[in-house]
Design an enzyme around this catalytic site. Sequence first.
Site, mmCIF file in Angstrom:
data_model
loop_
_atom_site.group_PDB
_atom_site.id
_atom_site.type_symbol
_atom_site.label_atom_id
_atom_site.label_comp_id
_atom_site.label_asym_id
_atom_site.label_seq_id
_atom_site.Cartn_x
_atom_site.Cartn_y
_atom_site.Cartn_z
ATOM 1 N N LYS A 196 37.374 44.890 39.341
ATOM 2 C CA LYS A 196 36.394 45.803 39.941
ATOM 3 C C LYS A 196 35.884 45.298 41.287
ATOM 4 O O LYS A 196 35.658 46.061 42.197
ATOM 5 C CB LYS A 196 35.149 45.863 39.043
ATOM 6 C CG LYS A 196 35.192 46.802 37.914
ATOM 7 C CD LYS A 196 33.861 46.678 37.183
ATOM 8 C CE LYS A 196 34.018 46.112 35.807
ATOM 9 N NZ LYS A 196 33.626 44.736 35.622
ATOM 10 N N LYS A 252 34.416 30.836 39.388
ATOM 11 C CA LYS A 252 33.437 31.659 40.117
ATOM 12 C C LYS A 252 32.662 30.831 41.141
ATOM 13 O O LYS A 252 32.236 31.354 42.164
ATOM 14 C CB LYS A 252 32.489 32.363 39.140
ATOM 15 C CG LYS A 252 33.190 33.474 38.360
ATOM 16 C CD LYS A 252 32.297 34.659 38.079
ATOM 17 C CE LYS A 252 33.131 35.844 37.605
ATOM 18 N NZ LYS A 252 32.383 36.977 37.131
ATOM 19 N N LYS A 272 44.793 39.470 38.505
ATOM 20 C CA LYS A 272 44.472 40.694 37.752
ATOM 21 C C LYS A 272 43.725 41.712 38.614
ATOM 22 O O LYS A 272 43.037 41.348 39.570
ATOM 23 C CB LYS A 272 43.703 40.358 36.480
ATOM 24 C CG LYS A 272 42.255 39.994 36.668
ATOM 25 C CD LYS A 272 41.534 40.041 35.327
ATOM 26 C CE LYS A 272 40.045 39.835 35.570
ATOM 27 N NZ LYS A 272 39.169 40.304 34.575
HETATM 28 N N1 AQP Z 1 43.099 43.765 35.008
HETATM 29 C C1 AQP Z 1 42.709 43.871 33.754
HETATM 30 N N2 AQP Z 1 43.607 44.141 32.794
HETATM 31 C C2 AQP Z 1 43.212 44.260 31.502
HETATM 32 N N3 AQP Z 1 41.943 44.165 31.094
HETATM 33 C C3 AQP Z 1 41.001 43.900 32.023
HETATM 34 N N4 AQP Z 1 39.658 43.735 31.950
HETATM 35 C C4 AQP Z 1 39.179 43.507 33.190
HETATM 36 N N5 AQP Z 1 40.184 43.525 34.086
HETATM 37 C C5 AQP Z 1 41.324 43.749 33.390
HETATM 38 C C6 AQP Z 1 38.878 43.852 30.728
HETATM 39 O O1 AQP Z 1 37.790 44.726 31.014
HETATM 40 C C7 AQP Z 1 36.606 44.248 30.411
HETATM 41 C C8 AQP Z 1 35.568 44.103 31.515
HETATM 42 O O2 AQP Z 1 35.000 42.901 31.565
HETATM 43 P P1 AQP Z 1 33.879 42.541 32.625
HETATM 44 O O3 AQP Z 1 33.382 43.687 33.368
HETATM 45 O O4 AQP Z 1 32.854 41.762 31.873
HETATM 46 O O5 AQP Z 1 34.506 41.521 33.620
HETATM 47 P P2 AQP Z 1 35.899 41.156 34.109
HETATM 48 O O6 AQP Z 1 36.858 40.844 33.017
HETATM 49 O O7 AQP Z 1 35.662 40.058 35.109
HETATM 50 O O8 AQP Z 1 36.366 42.497 34.801
HETATM 51 P P3 AQP Z 1 36.650 42.733 36.318
HETATM 52 O O9 AQP Z 1 37.044 44.154 36.460
HETATM 53 O O10 AQP Z 1 37.607 41.692 36.820
HETATM 54 O O11 AQP Z 1 35.217 42.535 36.957
HETATM 55 P P4 AQP Z 1 34.733 41.596 38.143
HETATM 56 O O12 AQP Z 1 35.558 41.997 39.319
HETATM 57 O O13 AQP Z 1 33.284 41.926 38.309
HETATM 58 O O14 AQP Z 1 34.950 40.171 37.719
HETATM 59 C C9 AQP Z 1 36.969 42.979 29.646
HETATM 60 O O15 AQP Z 1 37.215 43.305 28.299
HETATM 61 C C10 AQP Z 1 38.251 42.528 30.326
HETATM 62 O O16 AQP Z 1 39.092 41.779 29.471
#
Ligand code: AQP
Length: 334
Positions: free
Chosen positions: A200, A115, A197
Amino acid sequence: MPDDKKIIFSGIQPSGFVTLGNYLGALNNWTKLQHQYNCLYCIADLHTITVRQDPEKFRKAERELLMQYIAVGLDPELNIMYYQSHVPQHAELSWVLSCFTYMGELQRMTQFKEKSQKYSDNINSGLFMYPVLMAADILLYQTDLVPVGEDQRQHLELARDLAERFNKIYGDVFKIPEAYIGKVGARVMALQNPSKKMSKSDENRNNTIAIMDPPDVIMSKFKKAVTDSDNEVRYSVEEKPGVSNLLNIYCAVTGYTIEQAEKEFQGKGYGDFKKSVAEAVIANLEPVQKRFAELKNNKDYIESVIKNNTERASKLADRTLSKVYKKVGFMPRV
Ligand code: AQP
C-alpha cells in the site's frame, strides 16, 4: 458470538490504497472464513501511526477501509469489524504486556530492523513496540487462530511467549493463539519490481493495483508490468519473476491452476497475456467496486455498523482486560 466456534483475529493498516495484494492475500480469504469461525477484523490504525501519516489522507483511508471490508463480502453481522483506536483496551493491554516484554525480544524483530532502515528519519519507540501492541490485539479476544503471512510469524511467536509468561505467573488468563494455516492466499509482487511485495505504501503507483482503481487504470498498469525478453508464458519465480507474478494473479482471480493458465497462453505474446490478466482482475473487482460505490452513499448504514461493531468488540475486550487488571493487582474501579 456463538461459543462453539473458534475465534480468528486479523487486521489491515489503513496506510494507503488497499492493494490487490491485500485483497488476494488477506481480504478475499477472510470472506471464506466467516461462517465457520467467529472473526474479528480490526482496522489497525494505532499501528499505522508508527509511520508518519497525513491526517486527512489517513482519515480517508480509514473511512474507506471499513467500506472495503464490507464491499469484498465481509458481513458486519457475522464478523466484528472495527477501528482499533475505538477500543481503548488494545492500548491498555499493550501497556501491561510491555511490562512483561524484554528489550532483547523486541530488538530481534526483523520487521523493526527493516522498518528502521526504511524510515530512518523516524525510528520511534512505537515502531519498536509494534509487536507488543499486536500481541495485545490478539490476546484481548482470547483468539484461537491468526491468519499470518511469513513476515508476521515472529510477531505471533512473541504473542504466544507473552501469553505463556503471563499465564505462568497469574494462572490461565490468555488463550495461546496459533497461526491459521488455511488455503494460502496469493503473494502478490510489485508490478515494476517483482522481487518485492506489492505494498500500500509504495510510492510508485505503477507497482500497485489498488482494488478501487478504475478499469482503464488497471489495464494500463498491467500493460506496463515488467516481464522479460523471451516471450514465453511459463511459471518460474527464479527465472521469470514478472511473468510468474502475473500468472499467480491470473490464477488467484480466475481459479485456474498454473498449468491451465500456461496452456491457455501457450504461443501467445506478452501483450495478449497482460491484457487477459488485466481483464480478469477488472472482472473480479467489478462487483466489489460497485458495492463500494453504494456504501459510499449510505453514511447512516456505515455509522450503524461502526457503532454496533465497536460495542461488540469492546464488550469482549473488556472481559479479558478486567481479568488482567485484577490479576496484576490494580485497584478495582468504583
Ligand atoms: N503483496 C501482498 N501479497 C499478499 N498478501 C499481502 N498482504 C499485504 N501485502 C500483500 C496481506 O495484507 C494484510 C495487510 O497487512 P497490513 O496492512 O497490516 O500490512 P502489510 O502486510 O505491511 O501490508 P502492505 O500493503 O505492505 O502495507 P504497508 O505498505 O503499509 O506496509 C496482511 O494480512 C498481509 O499479509
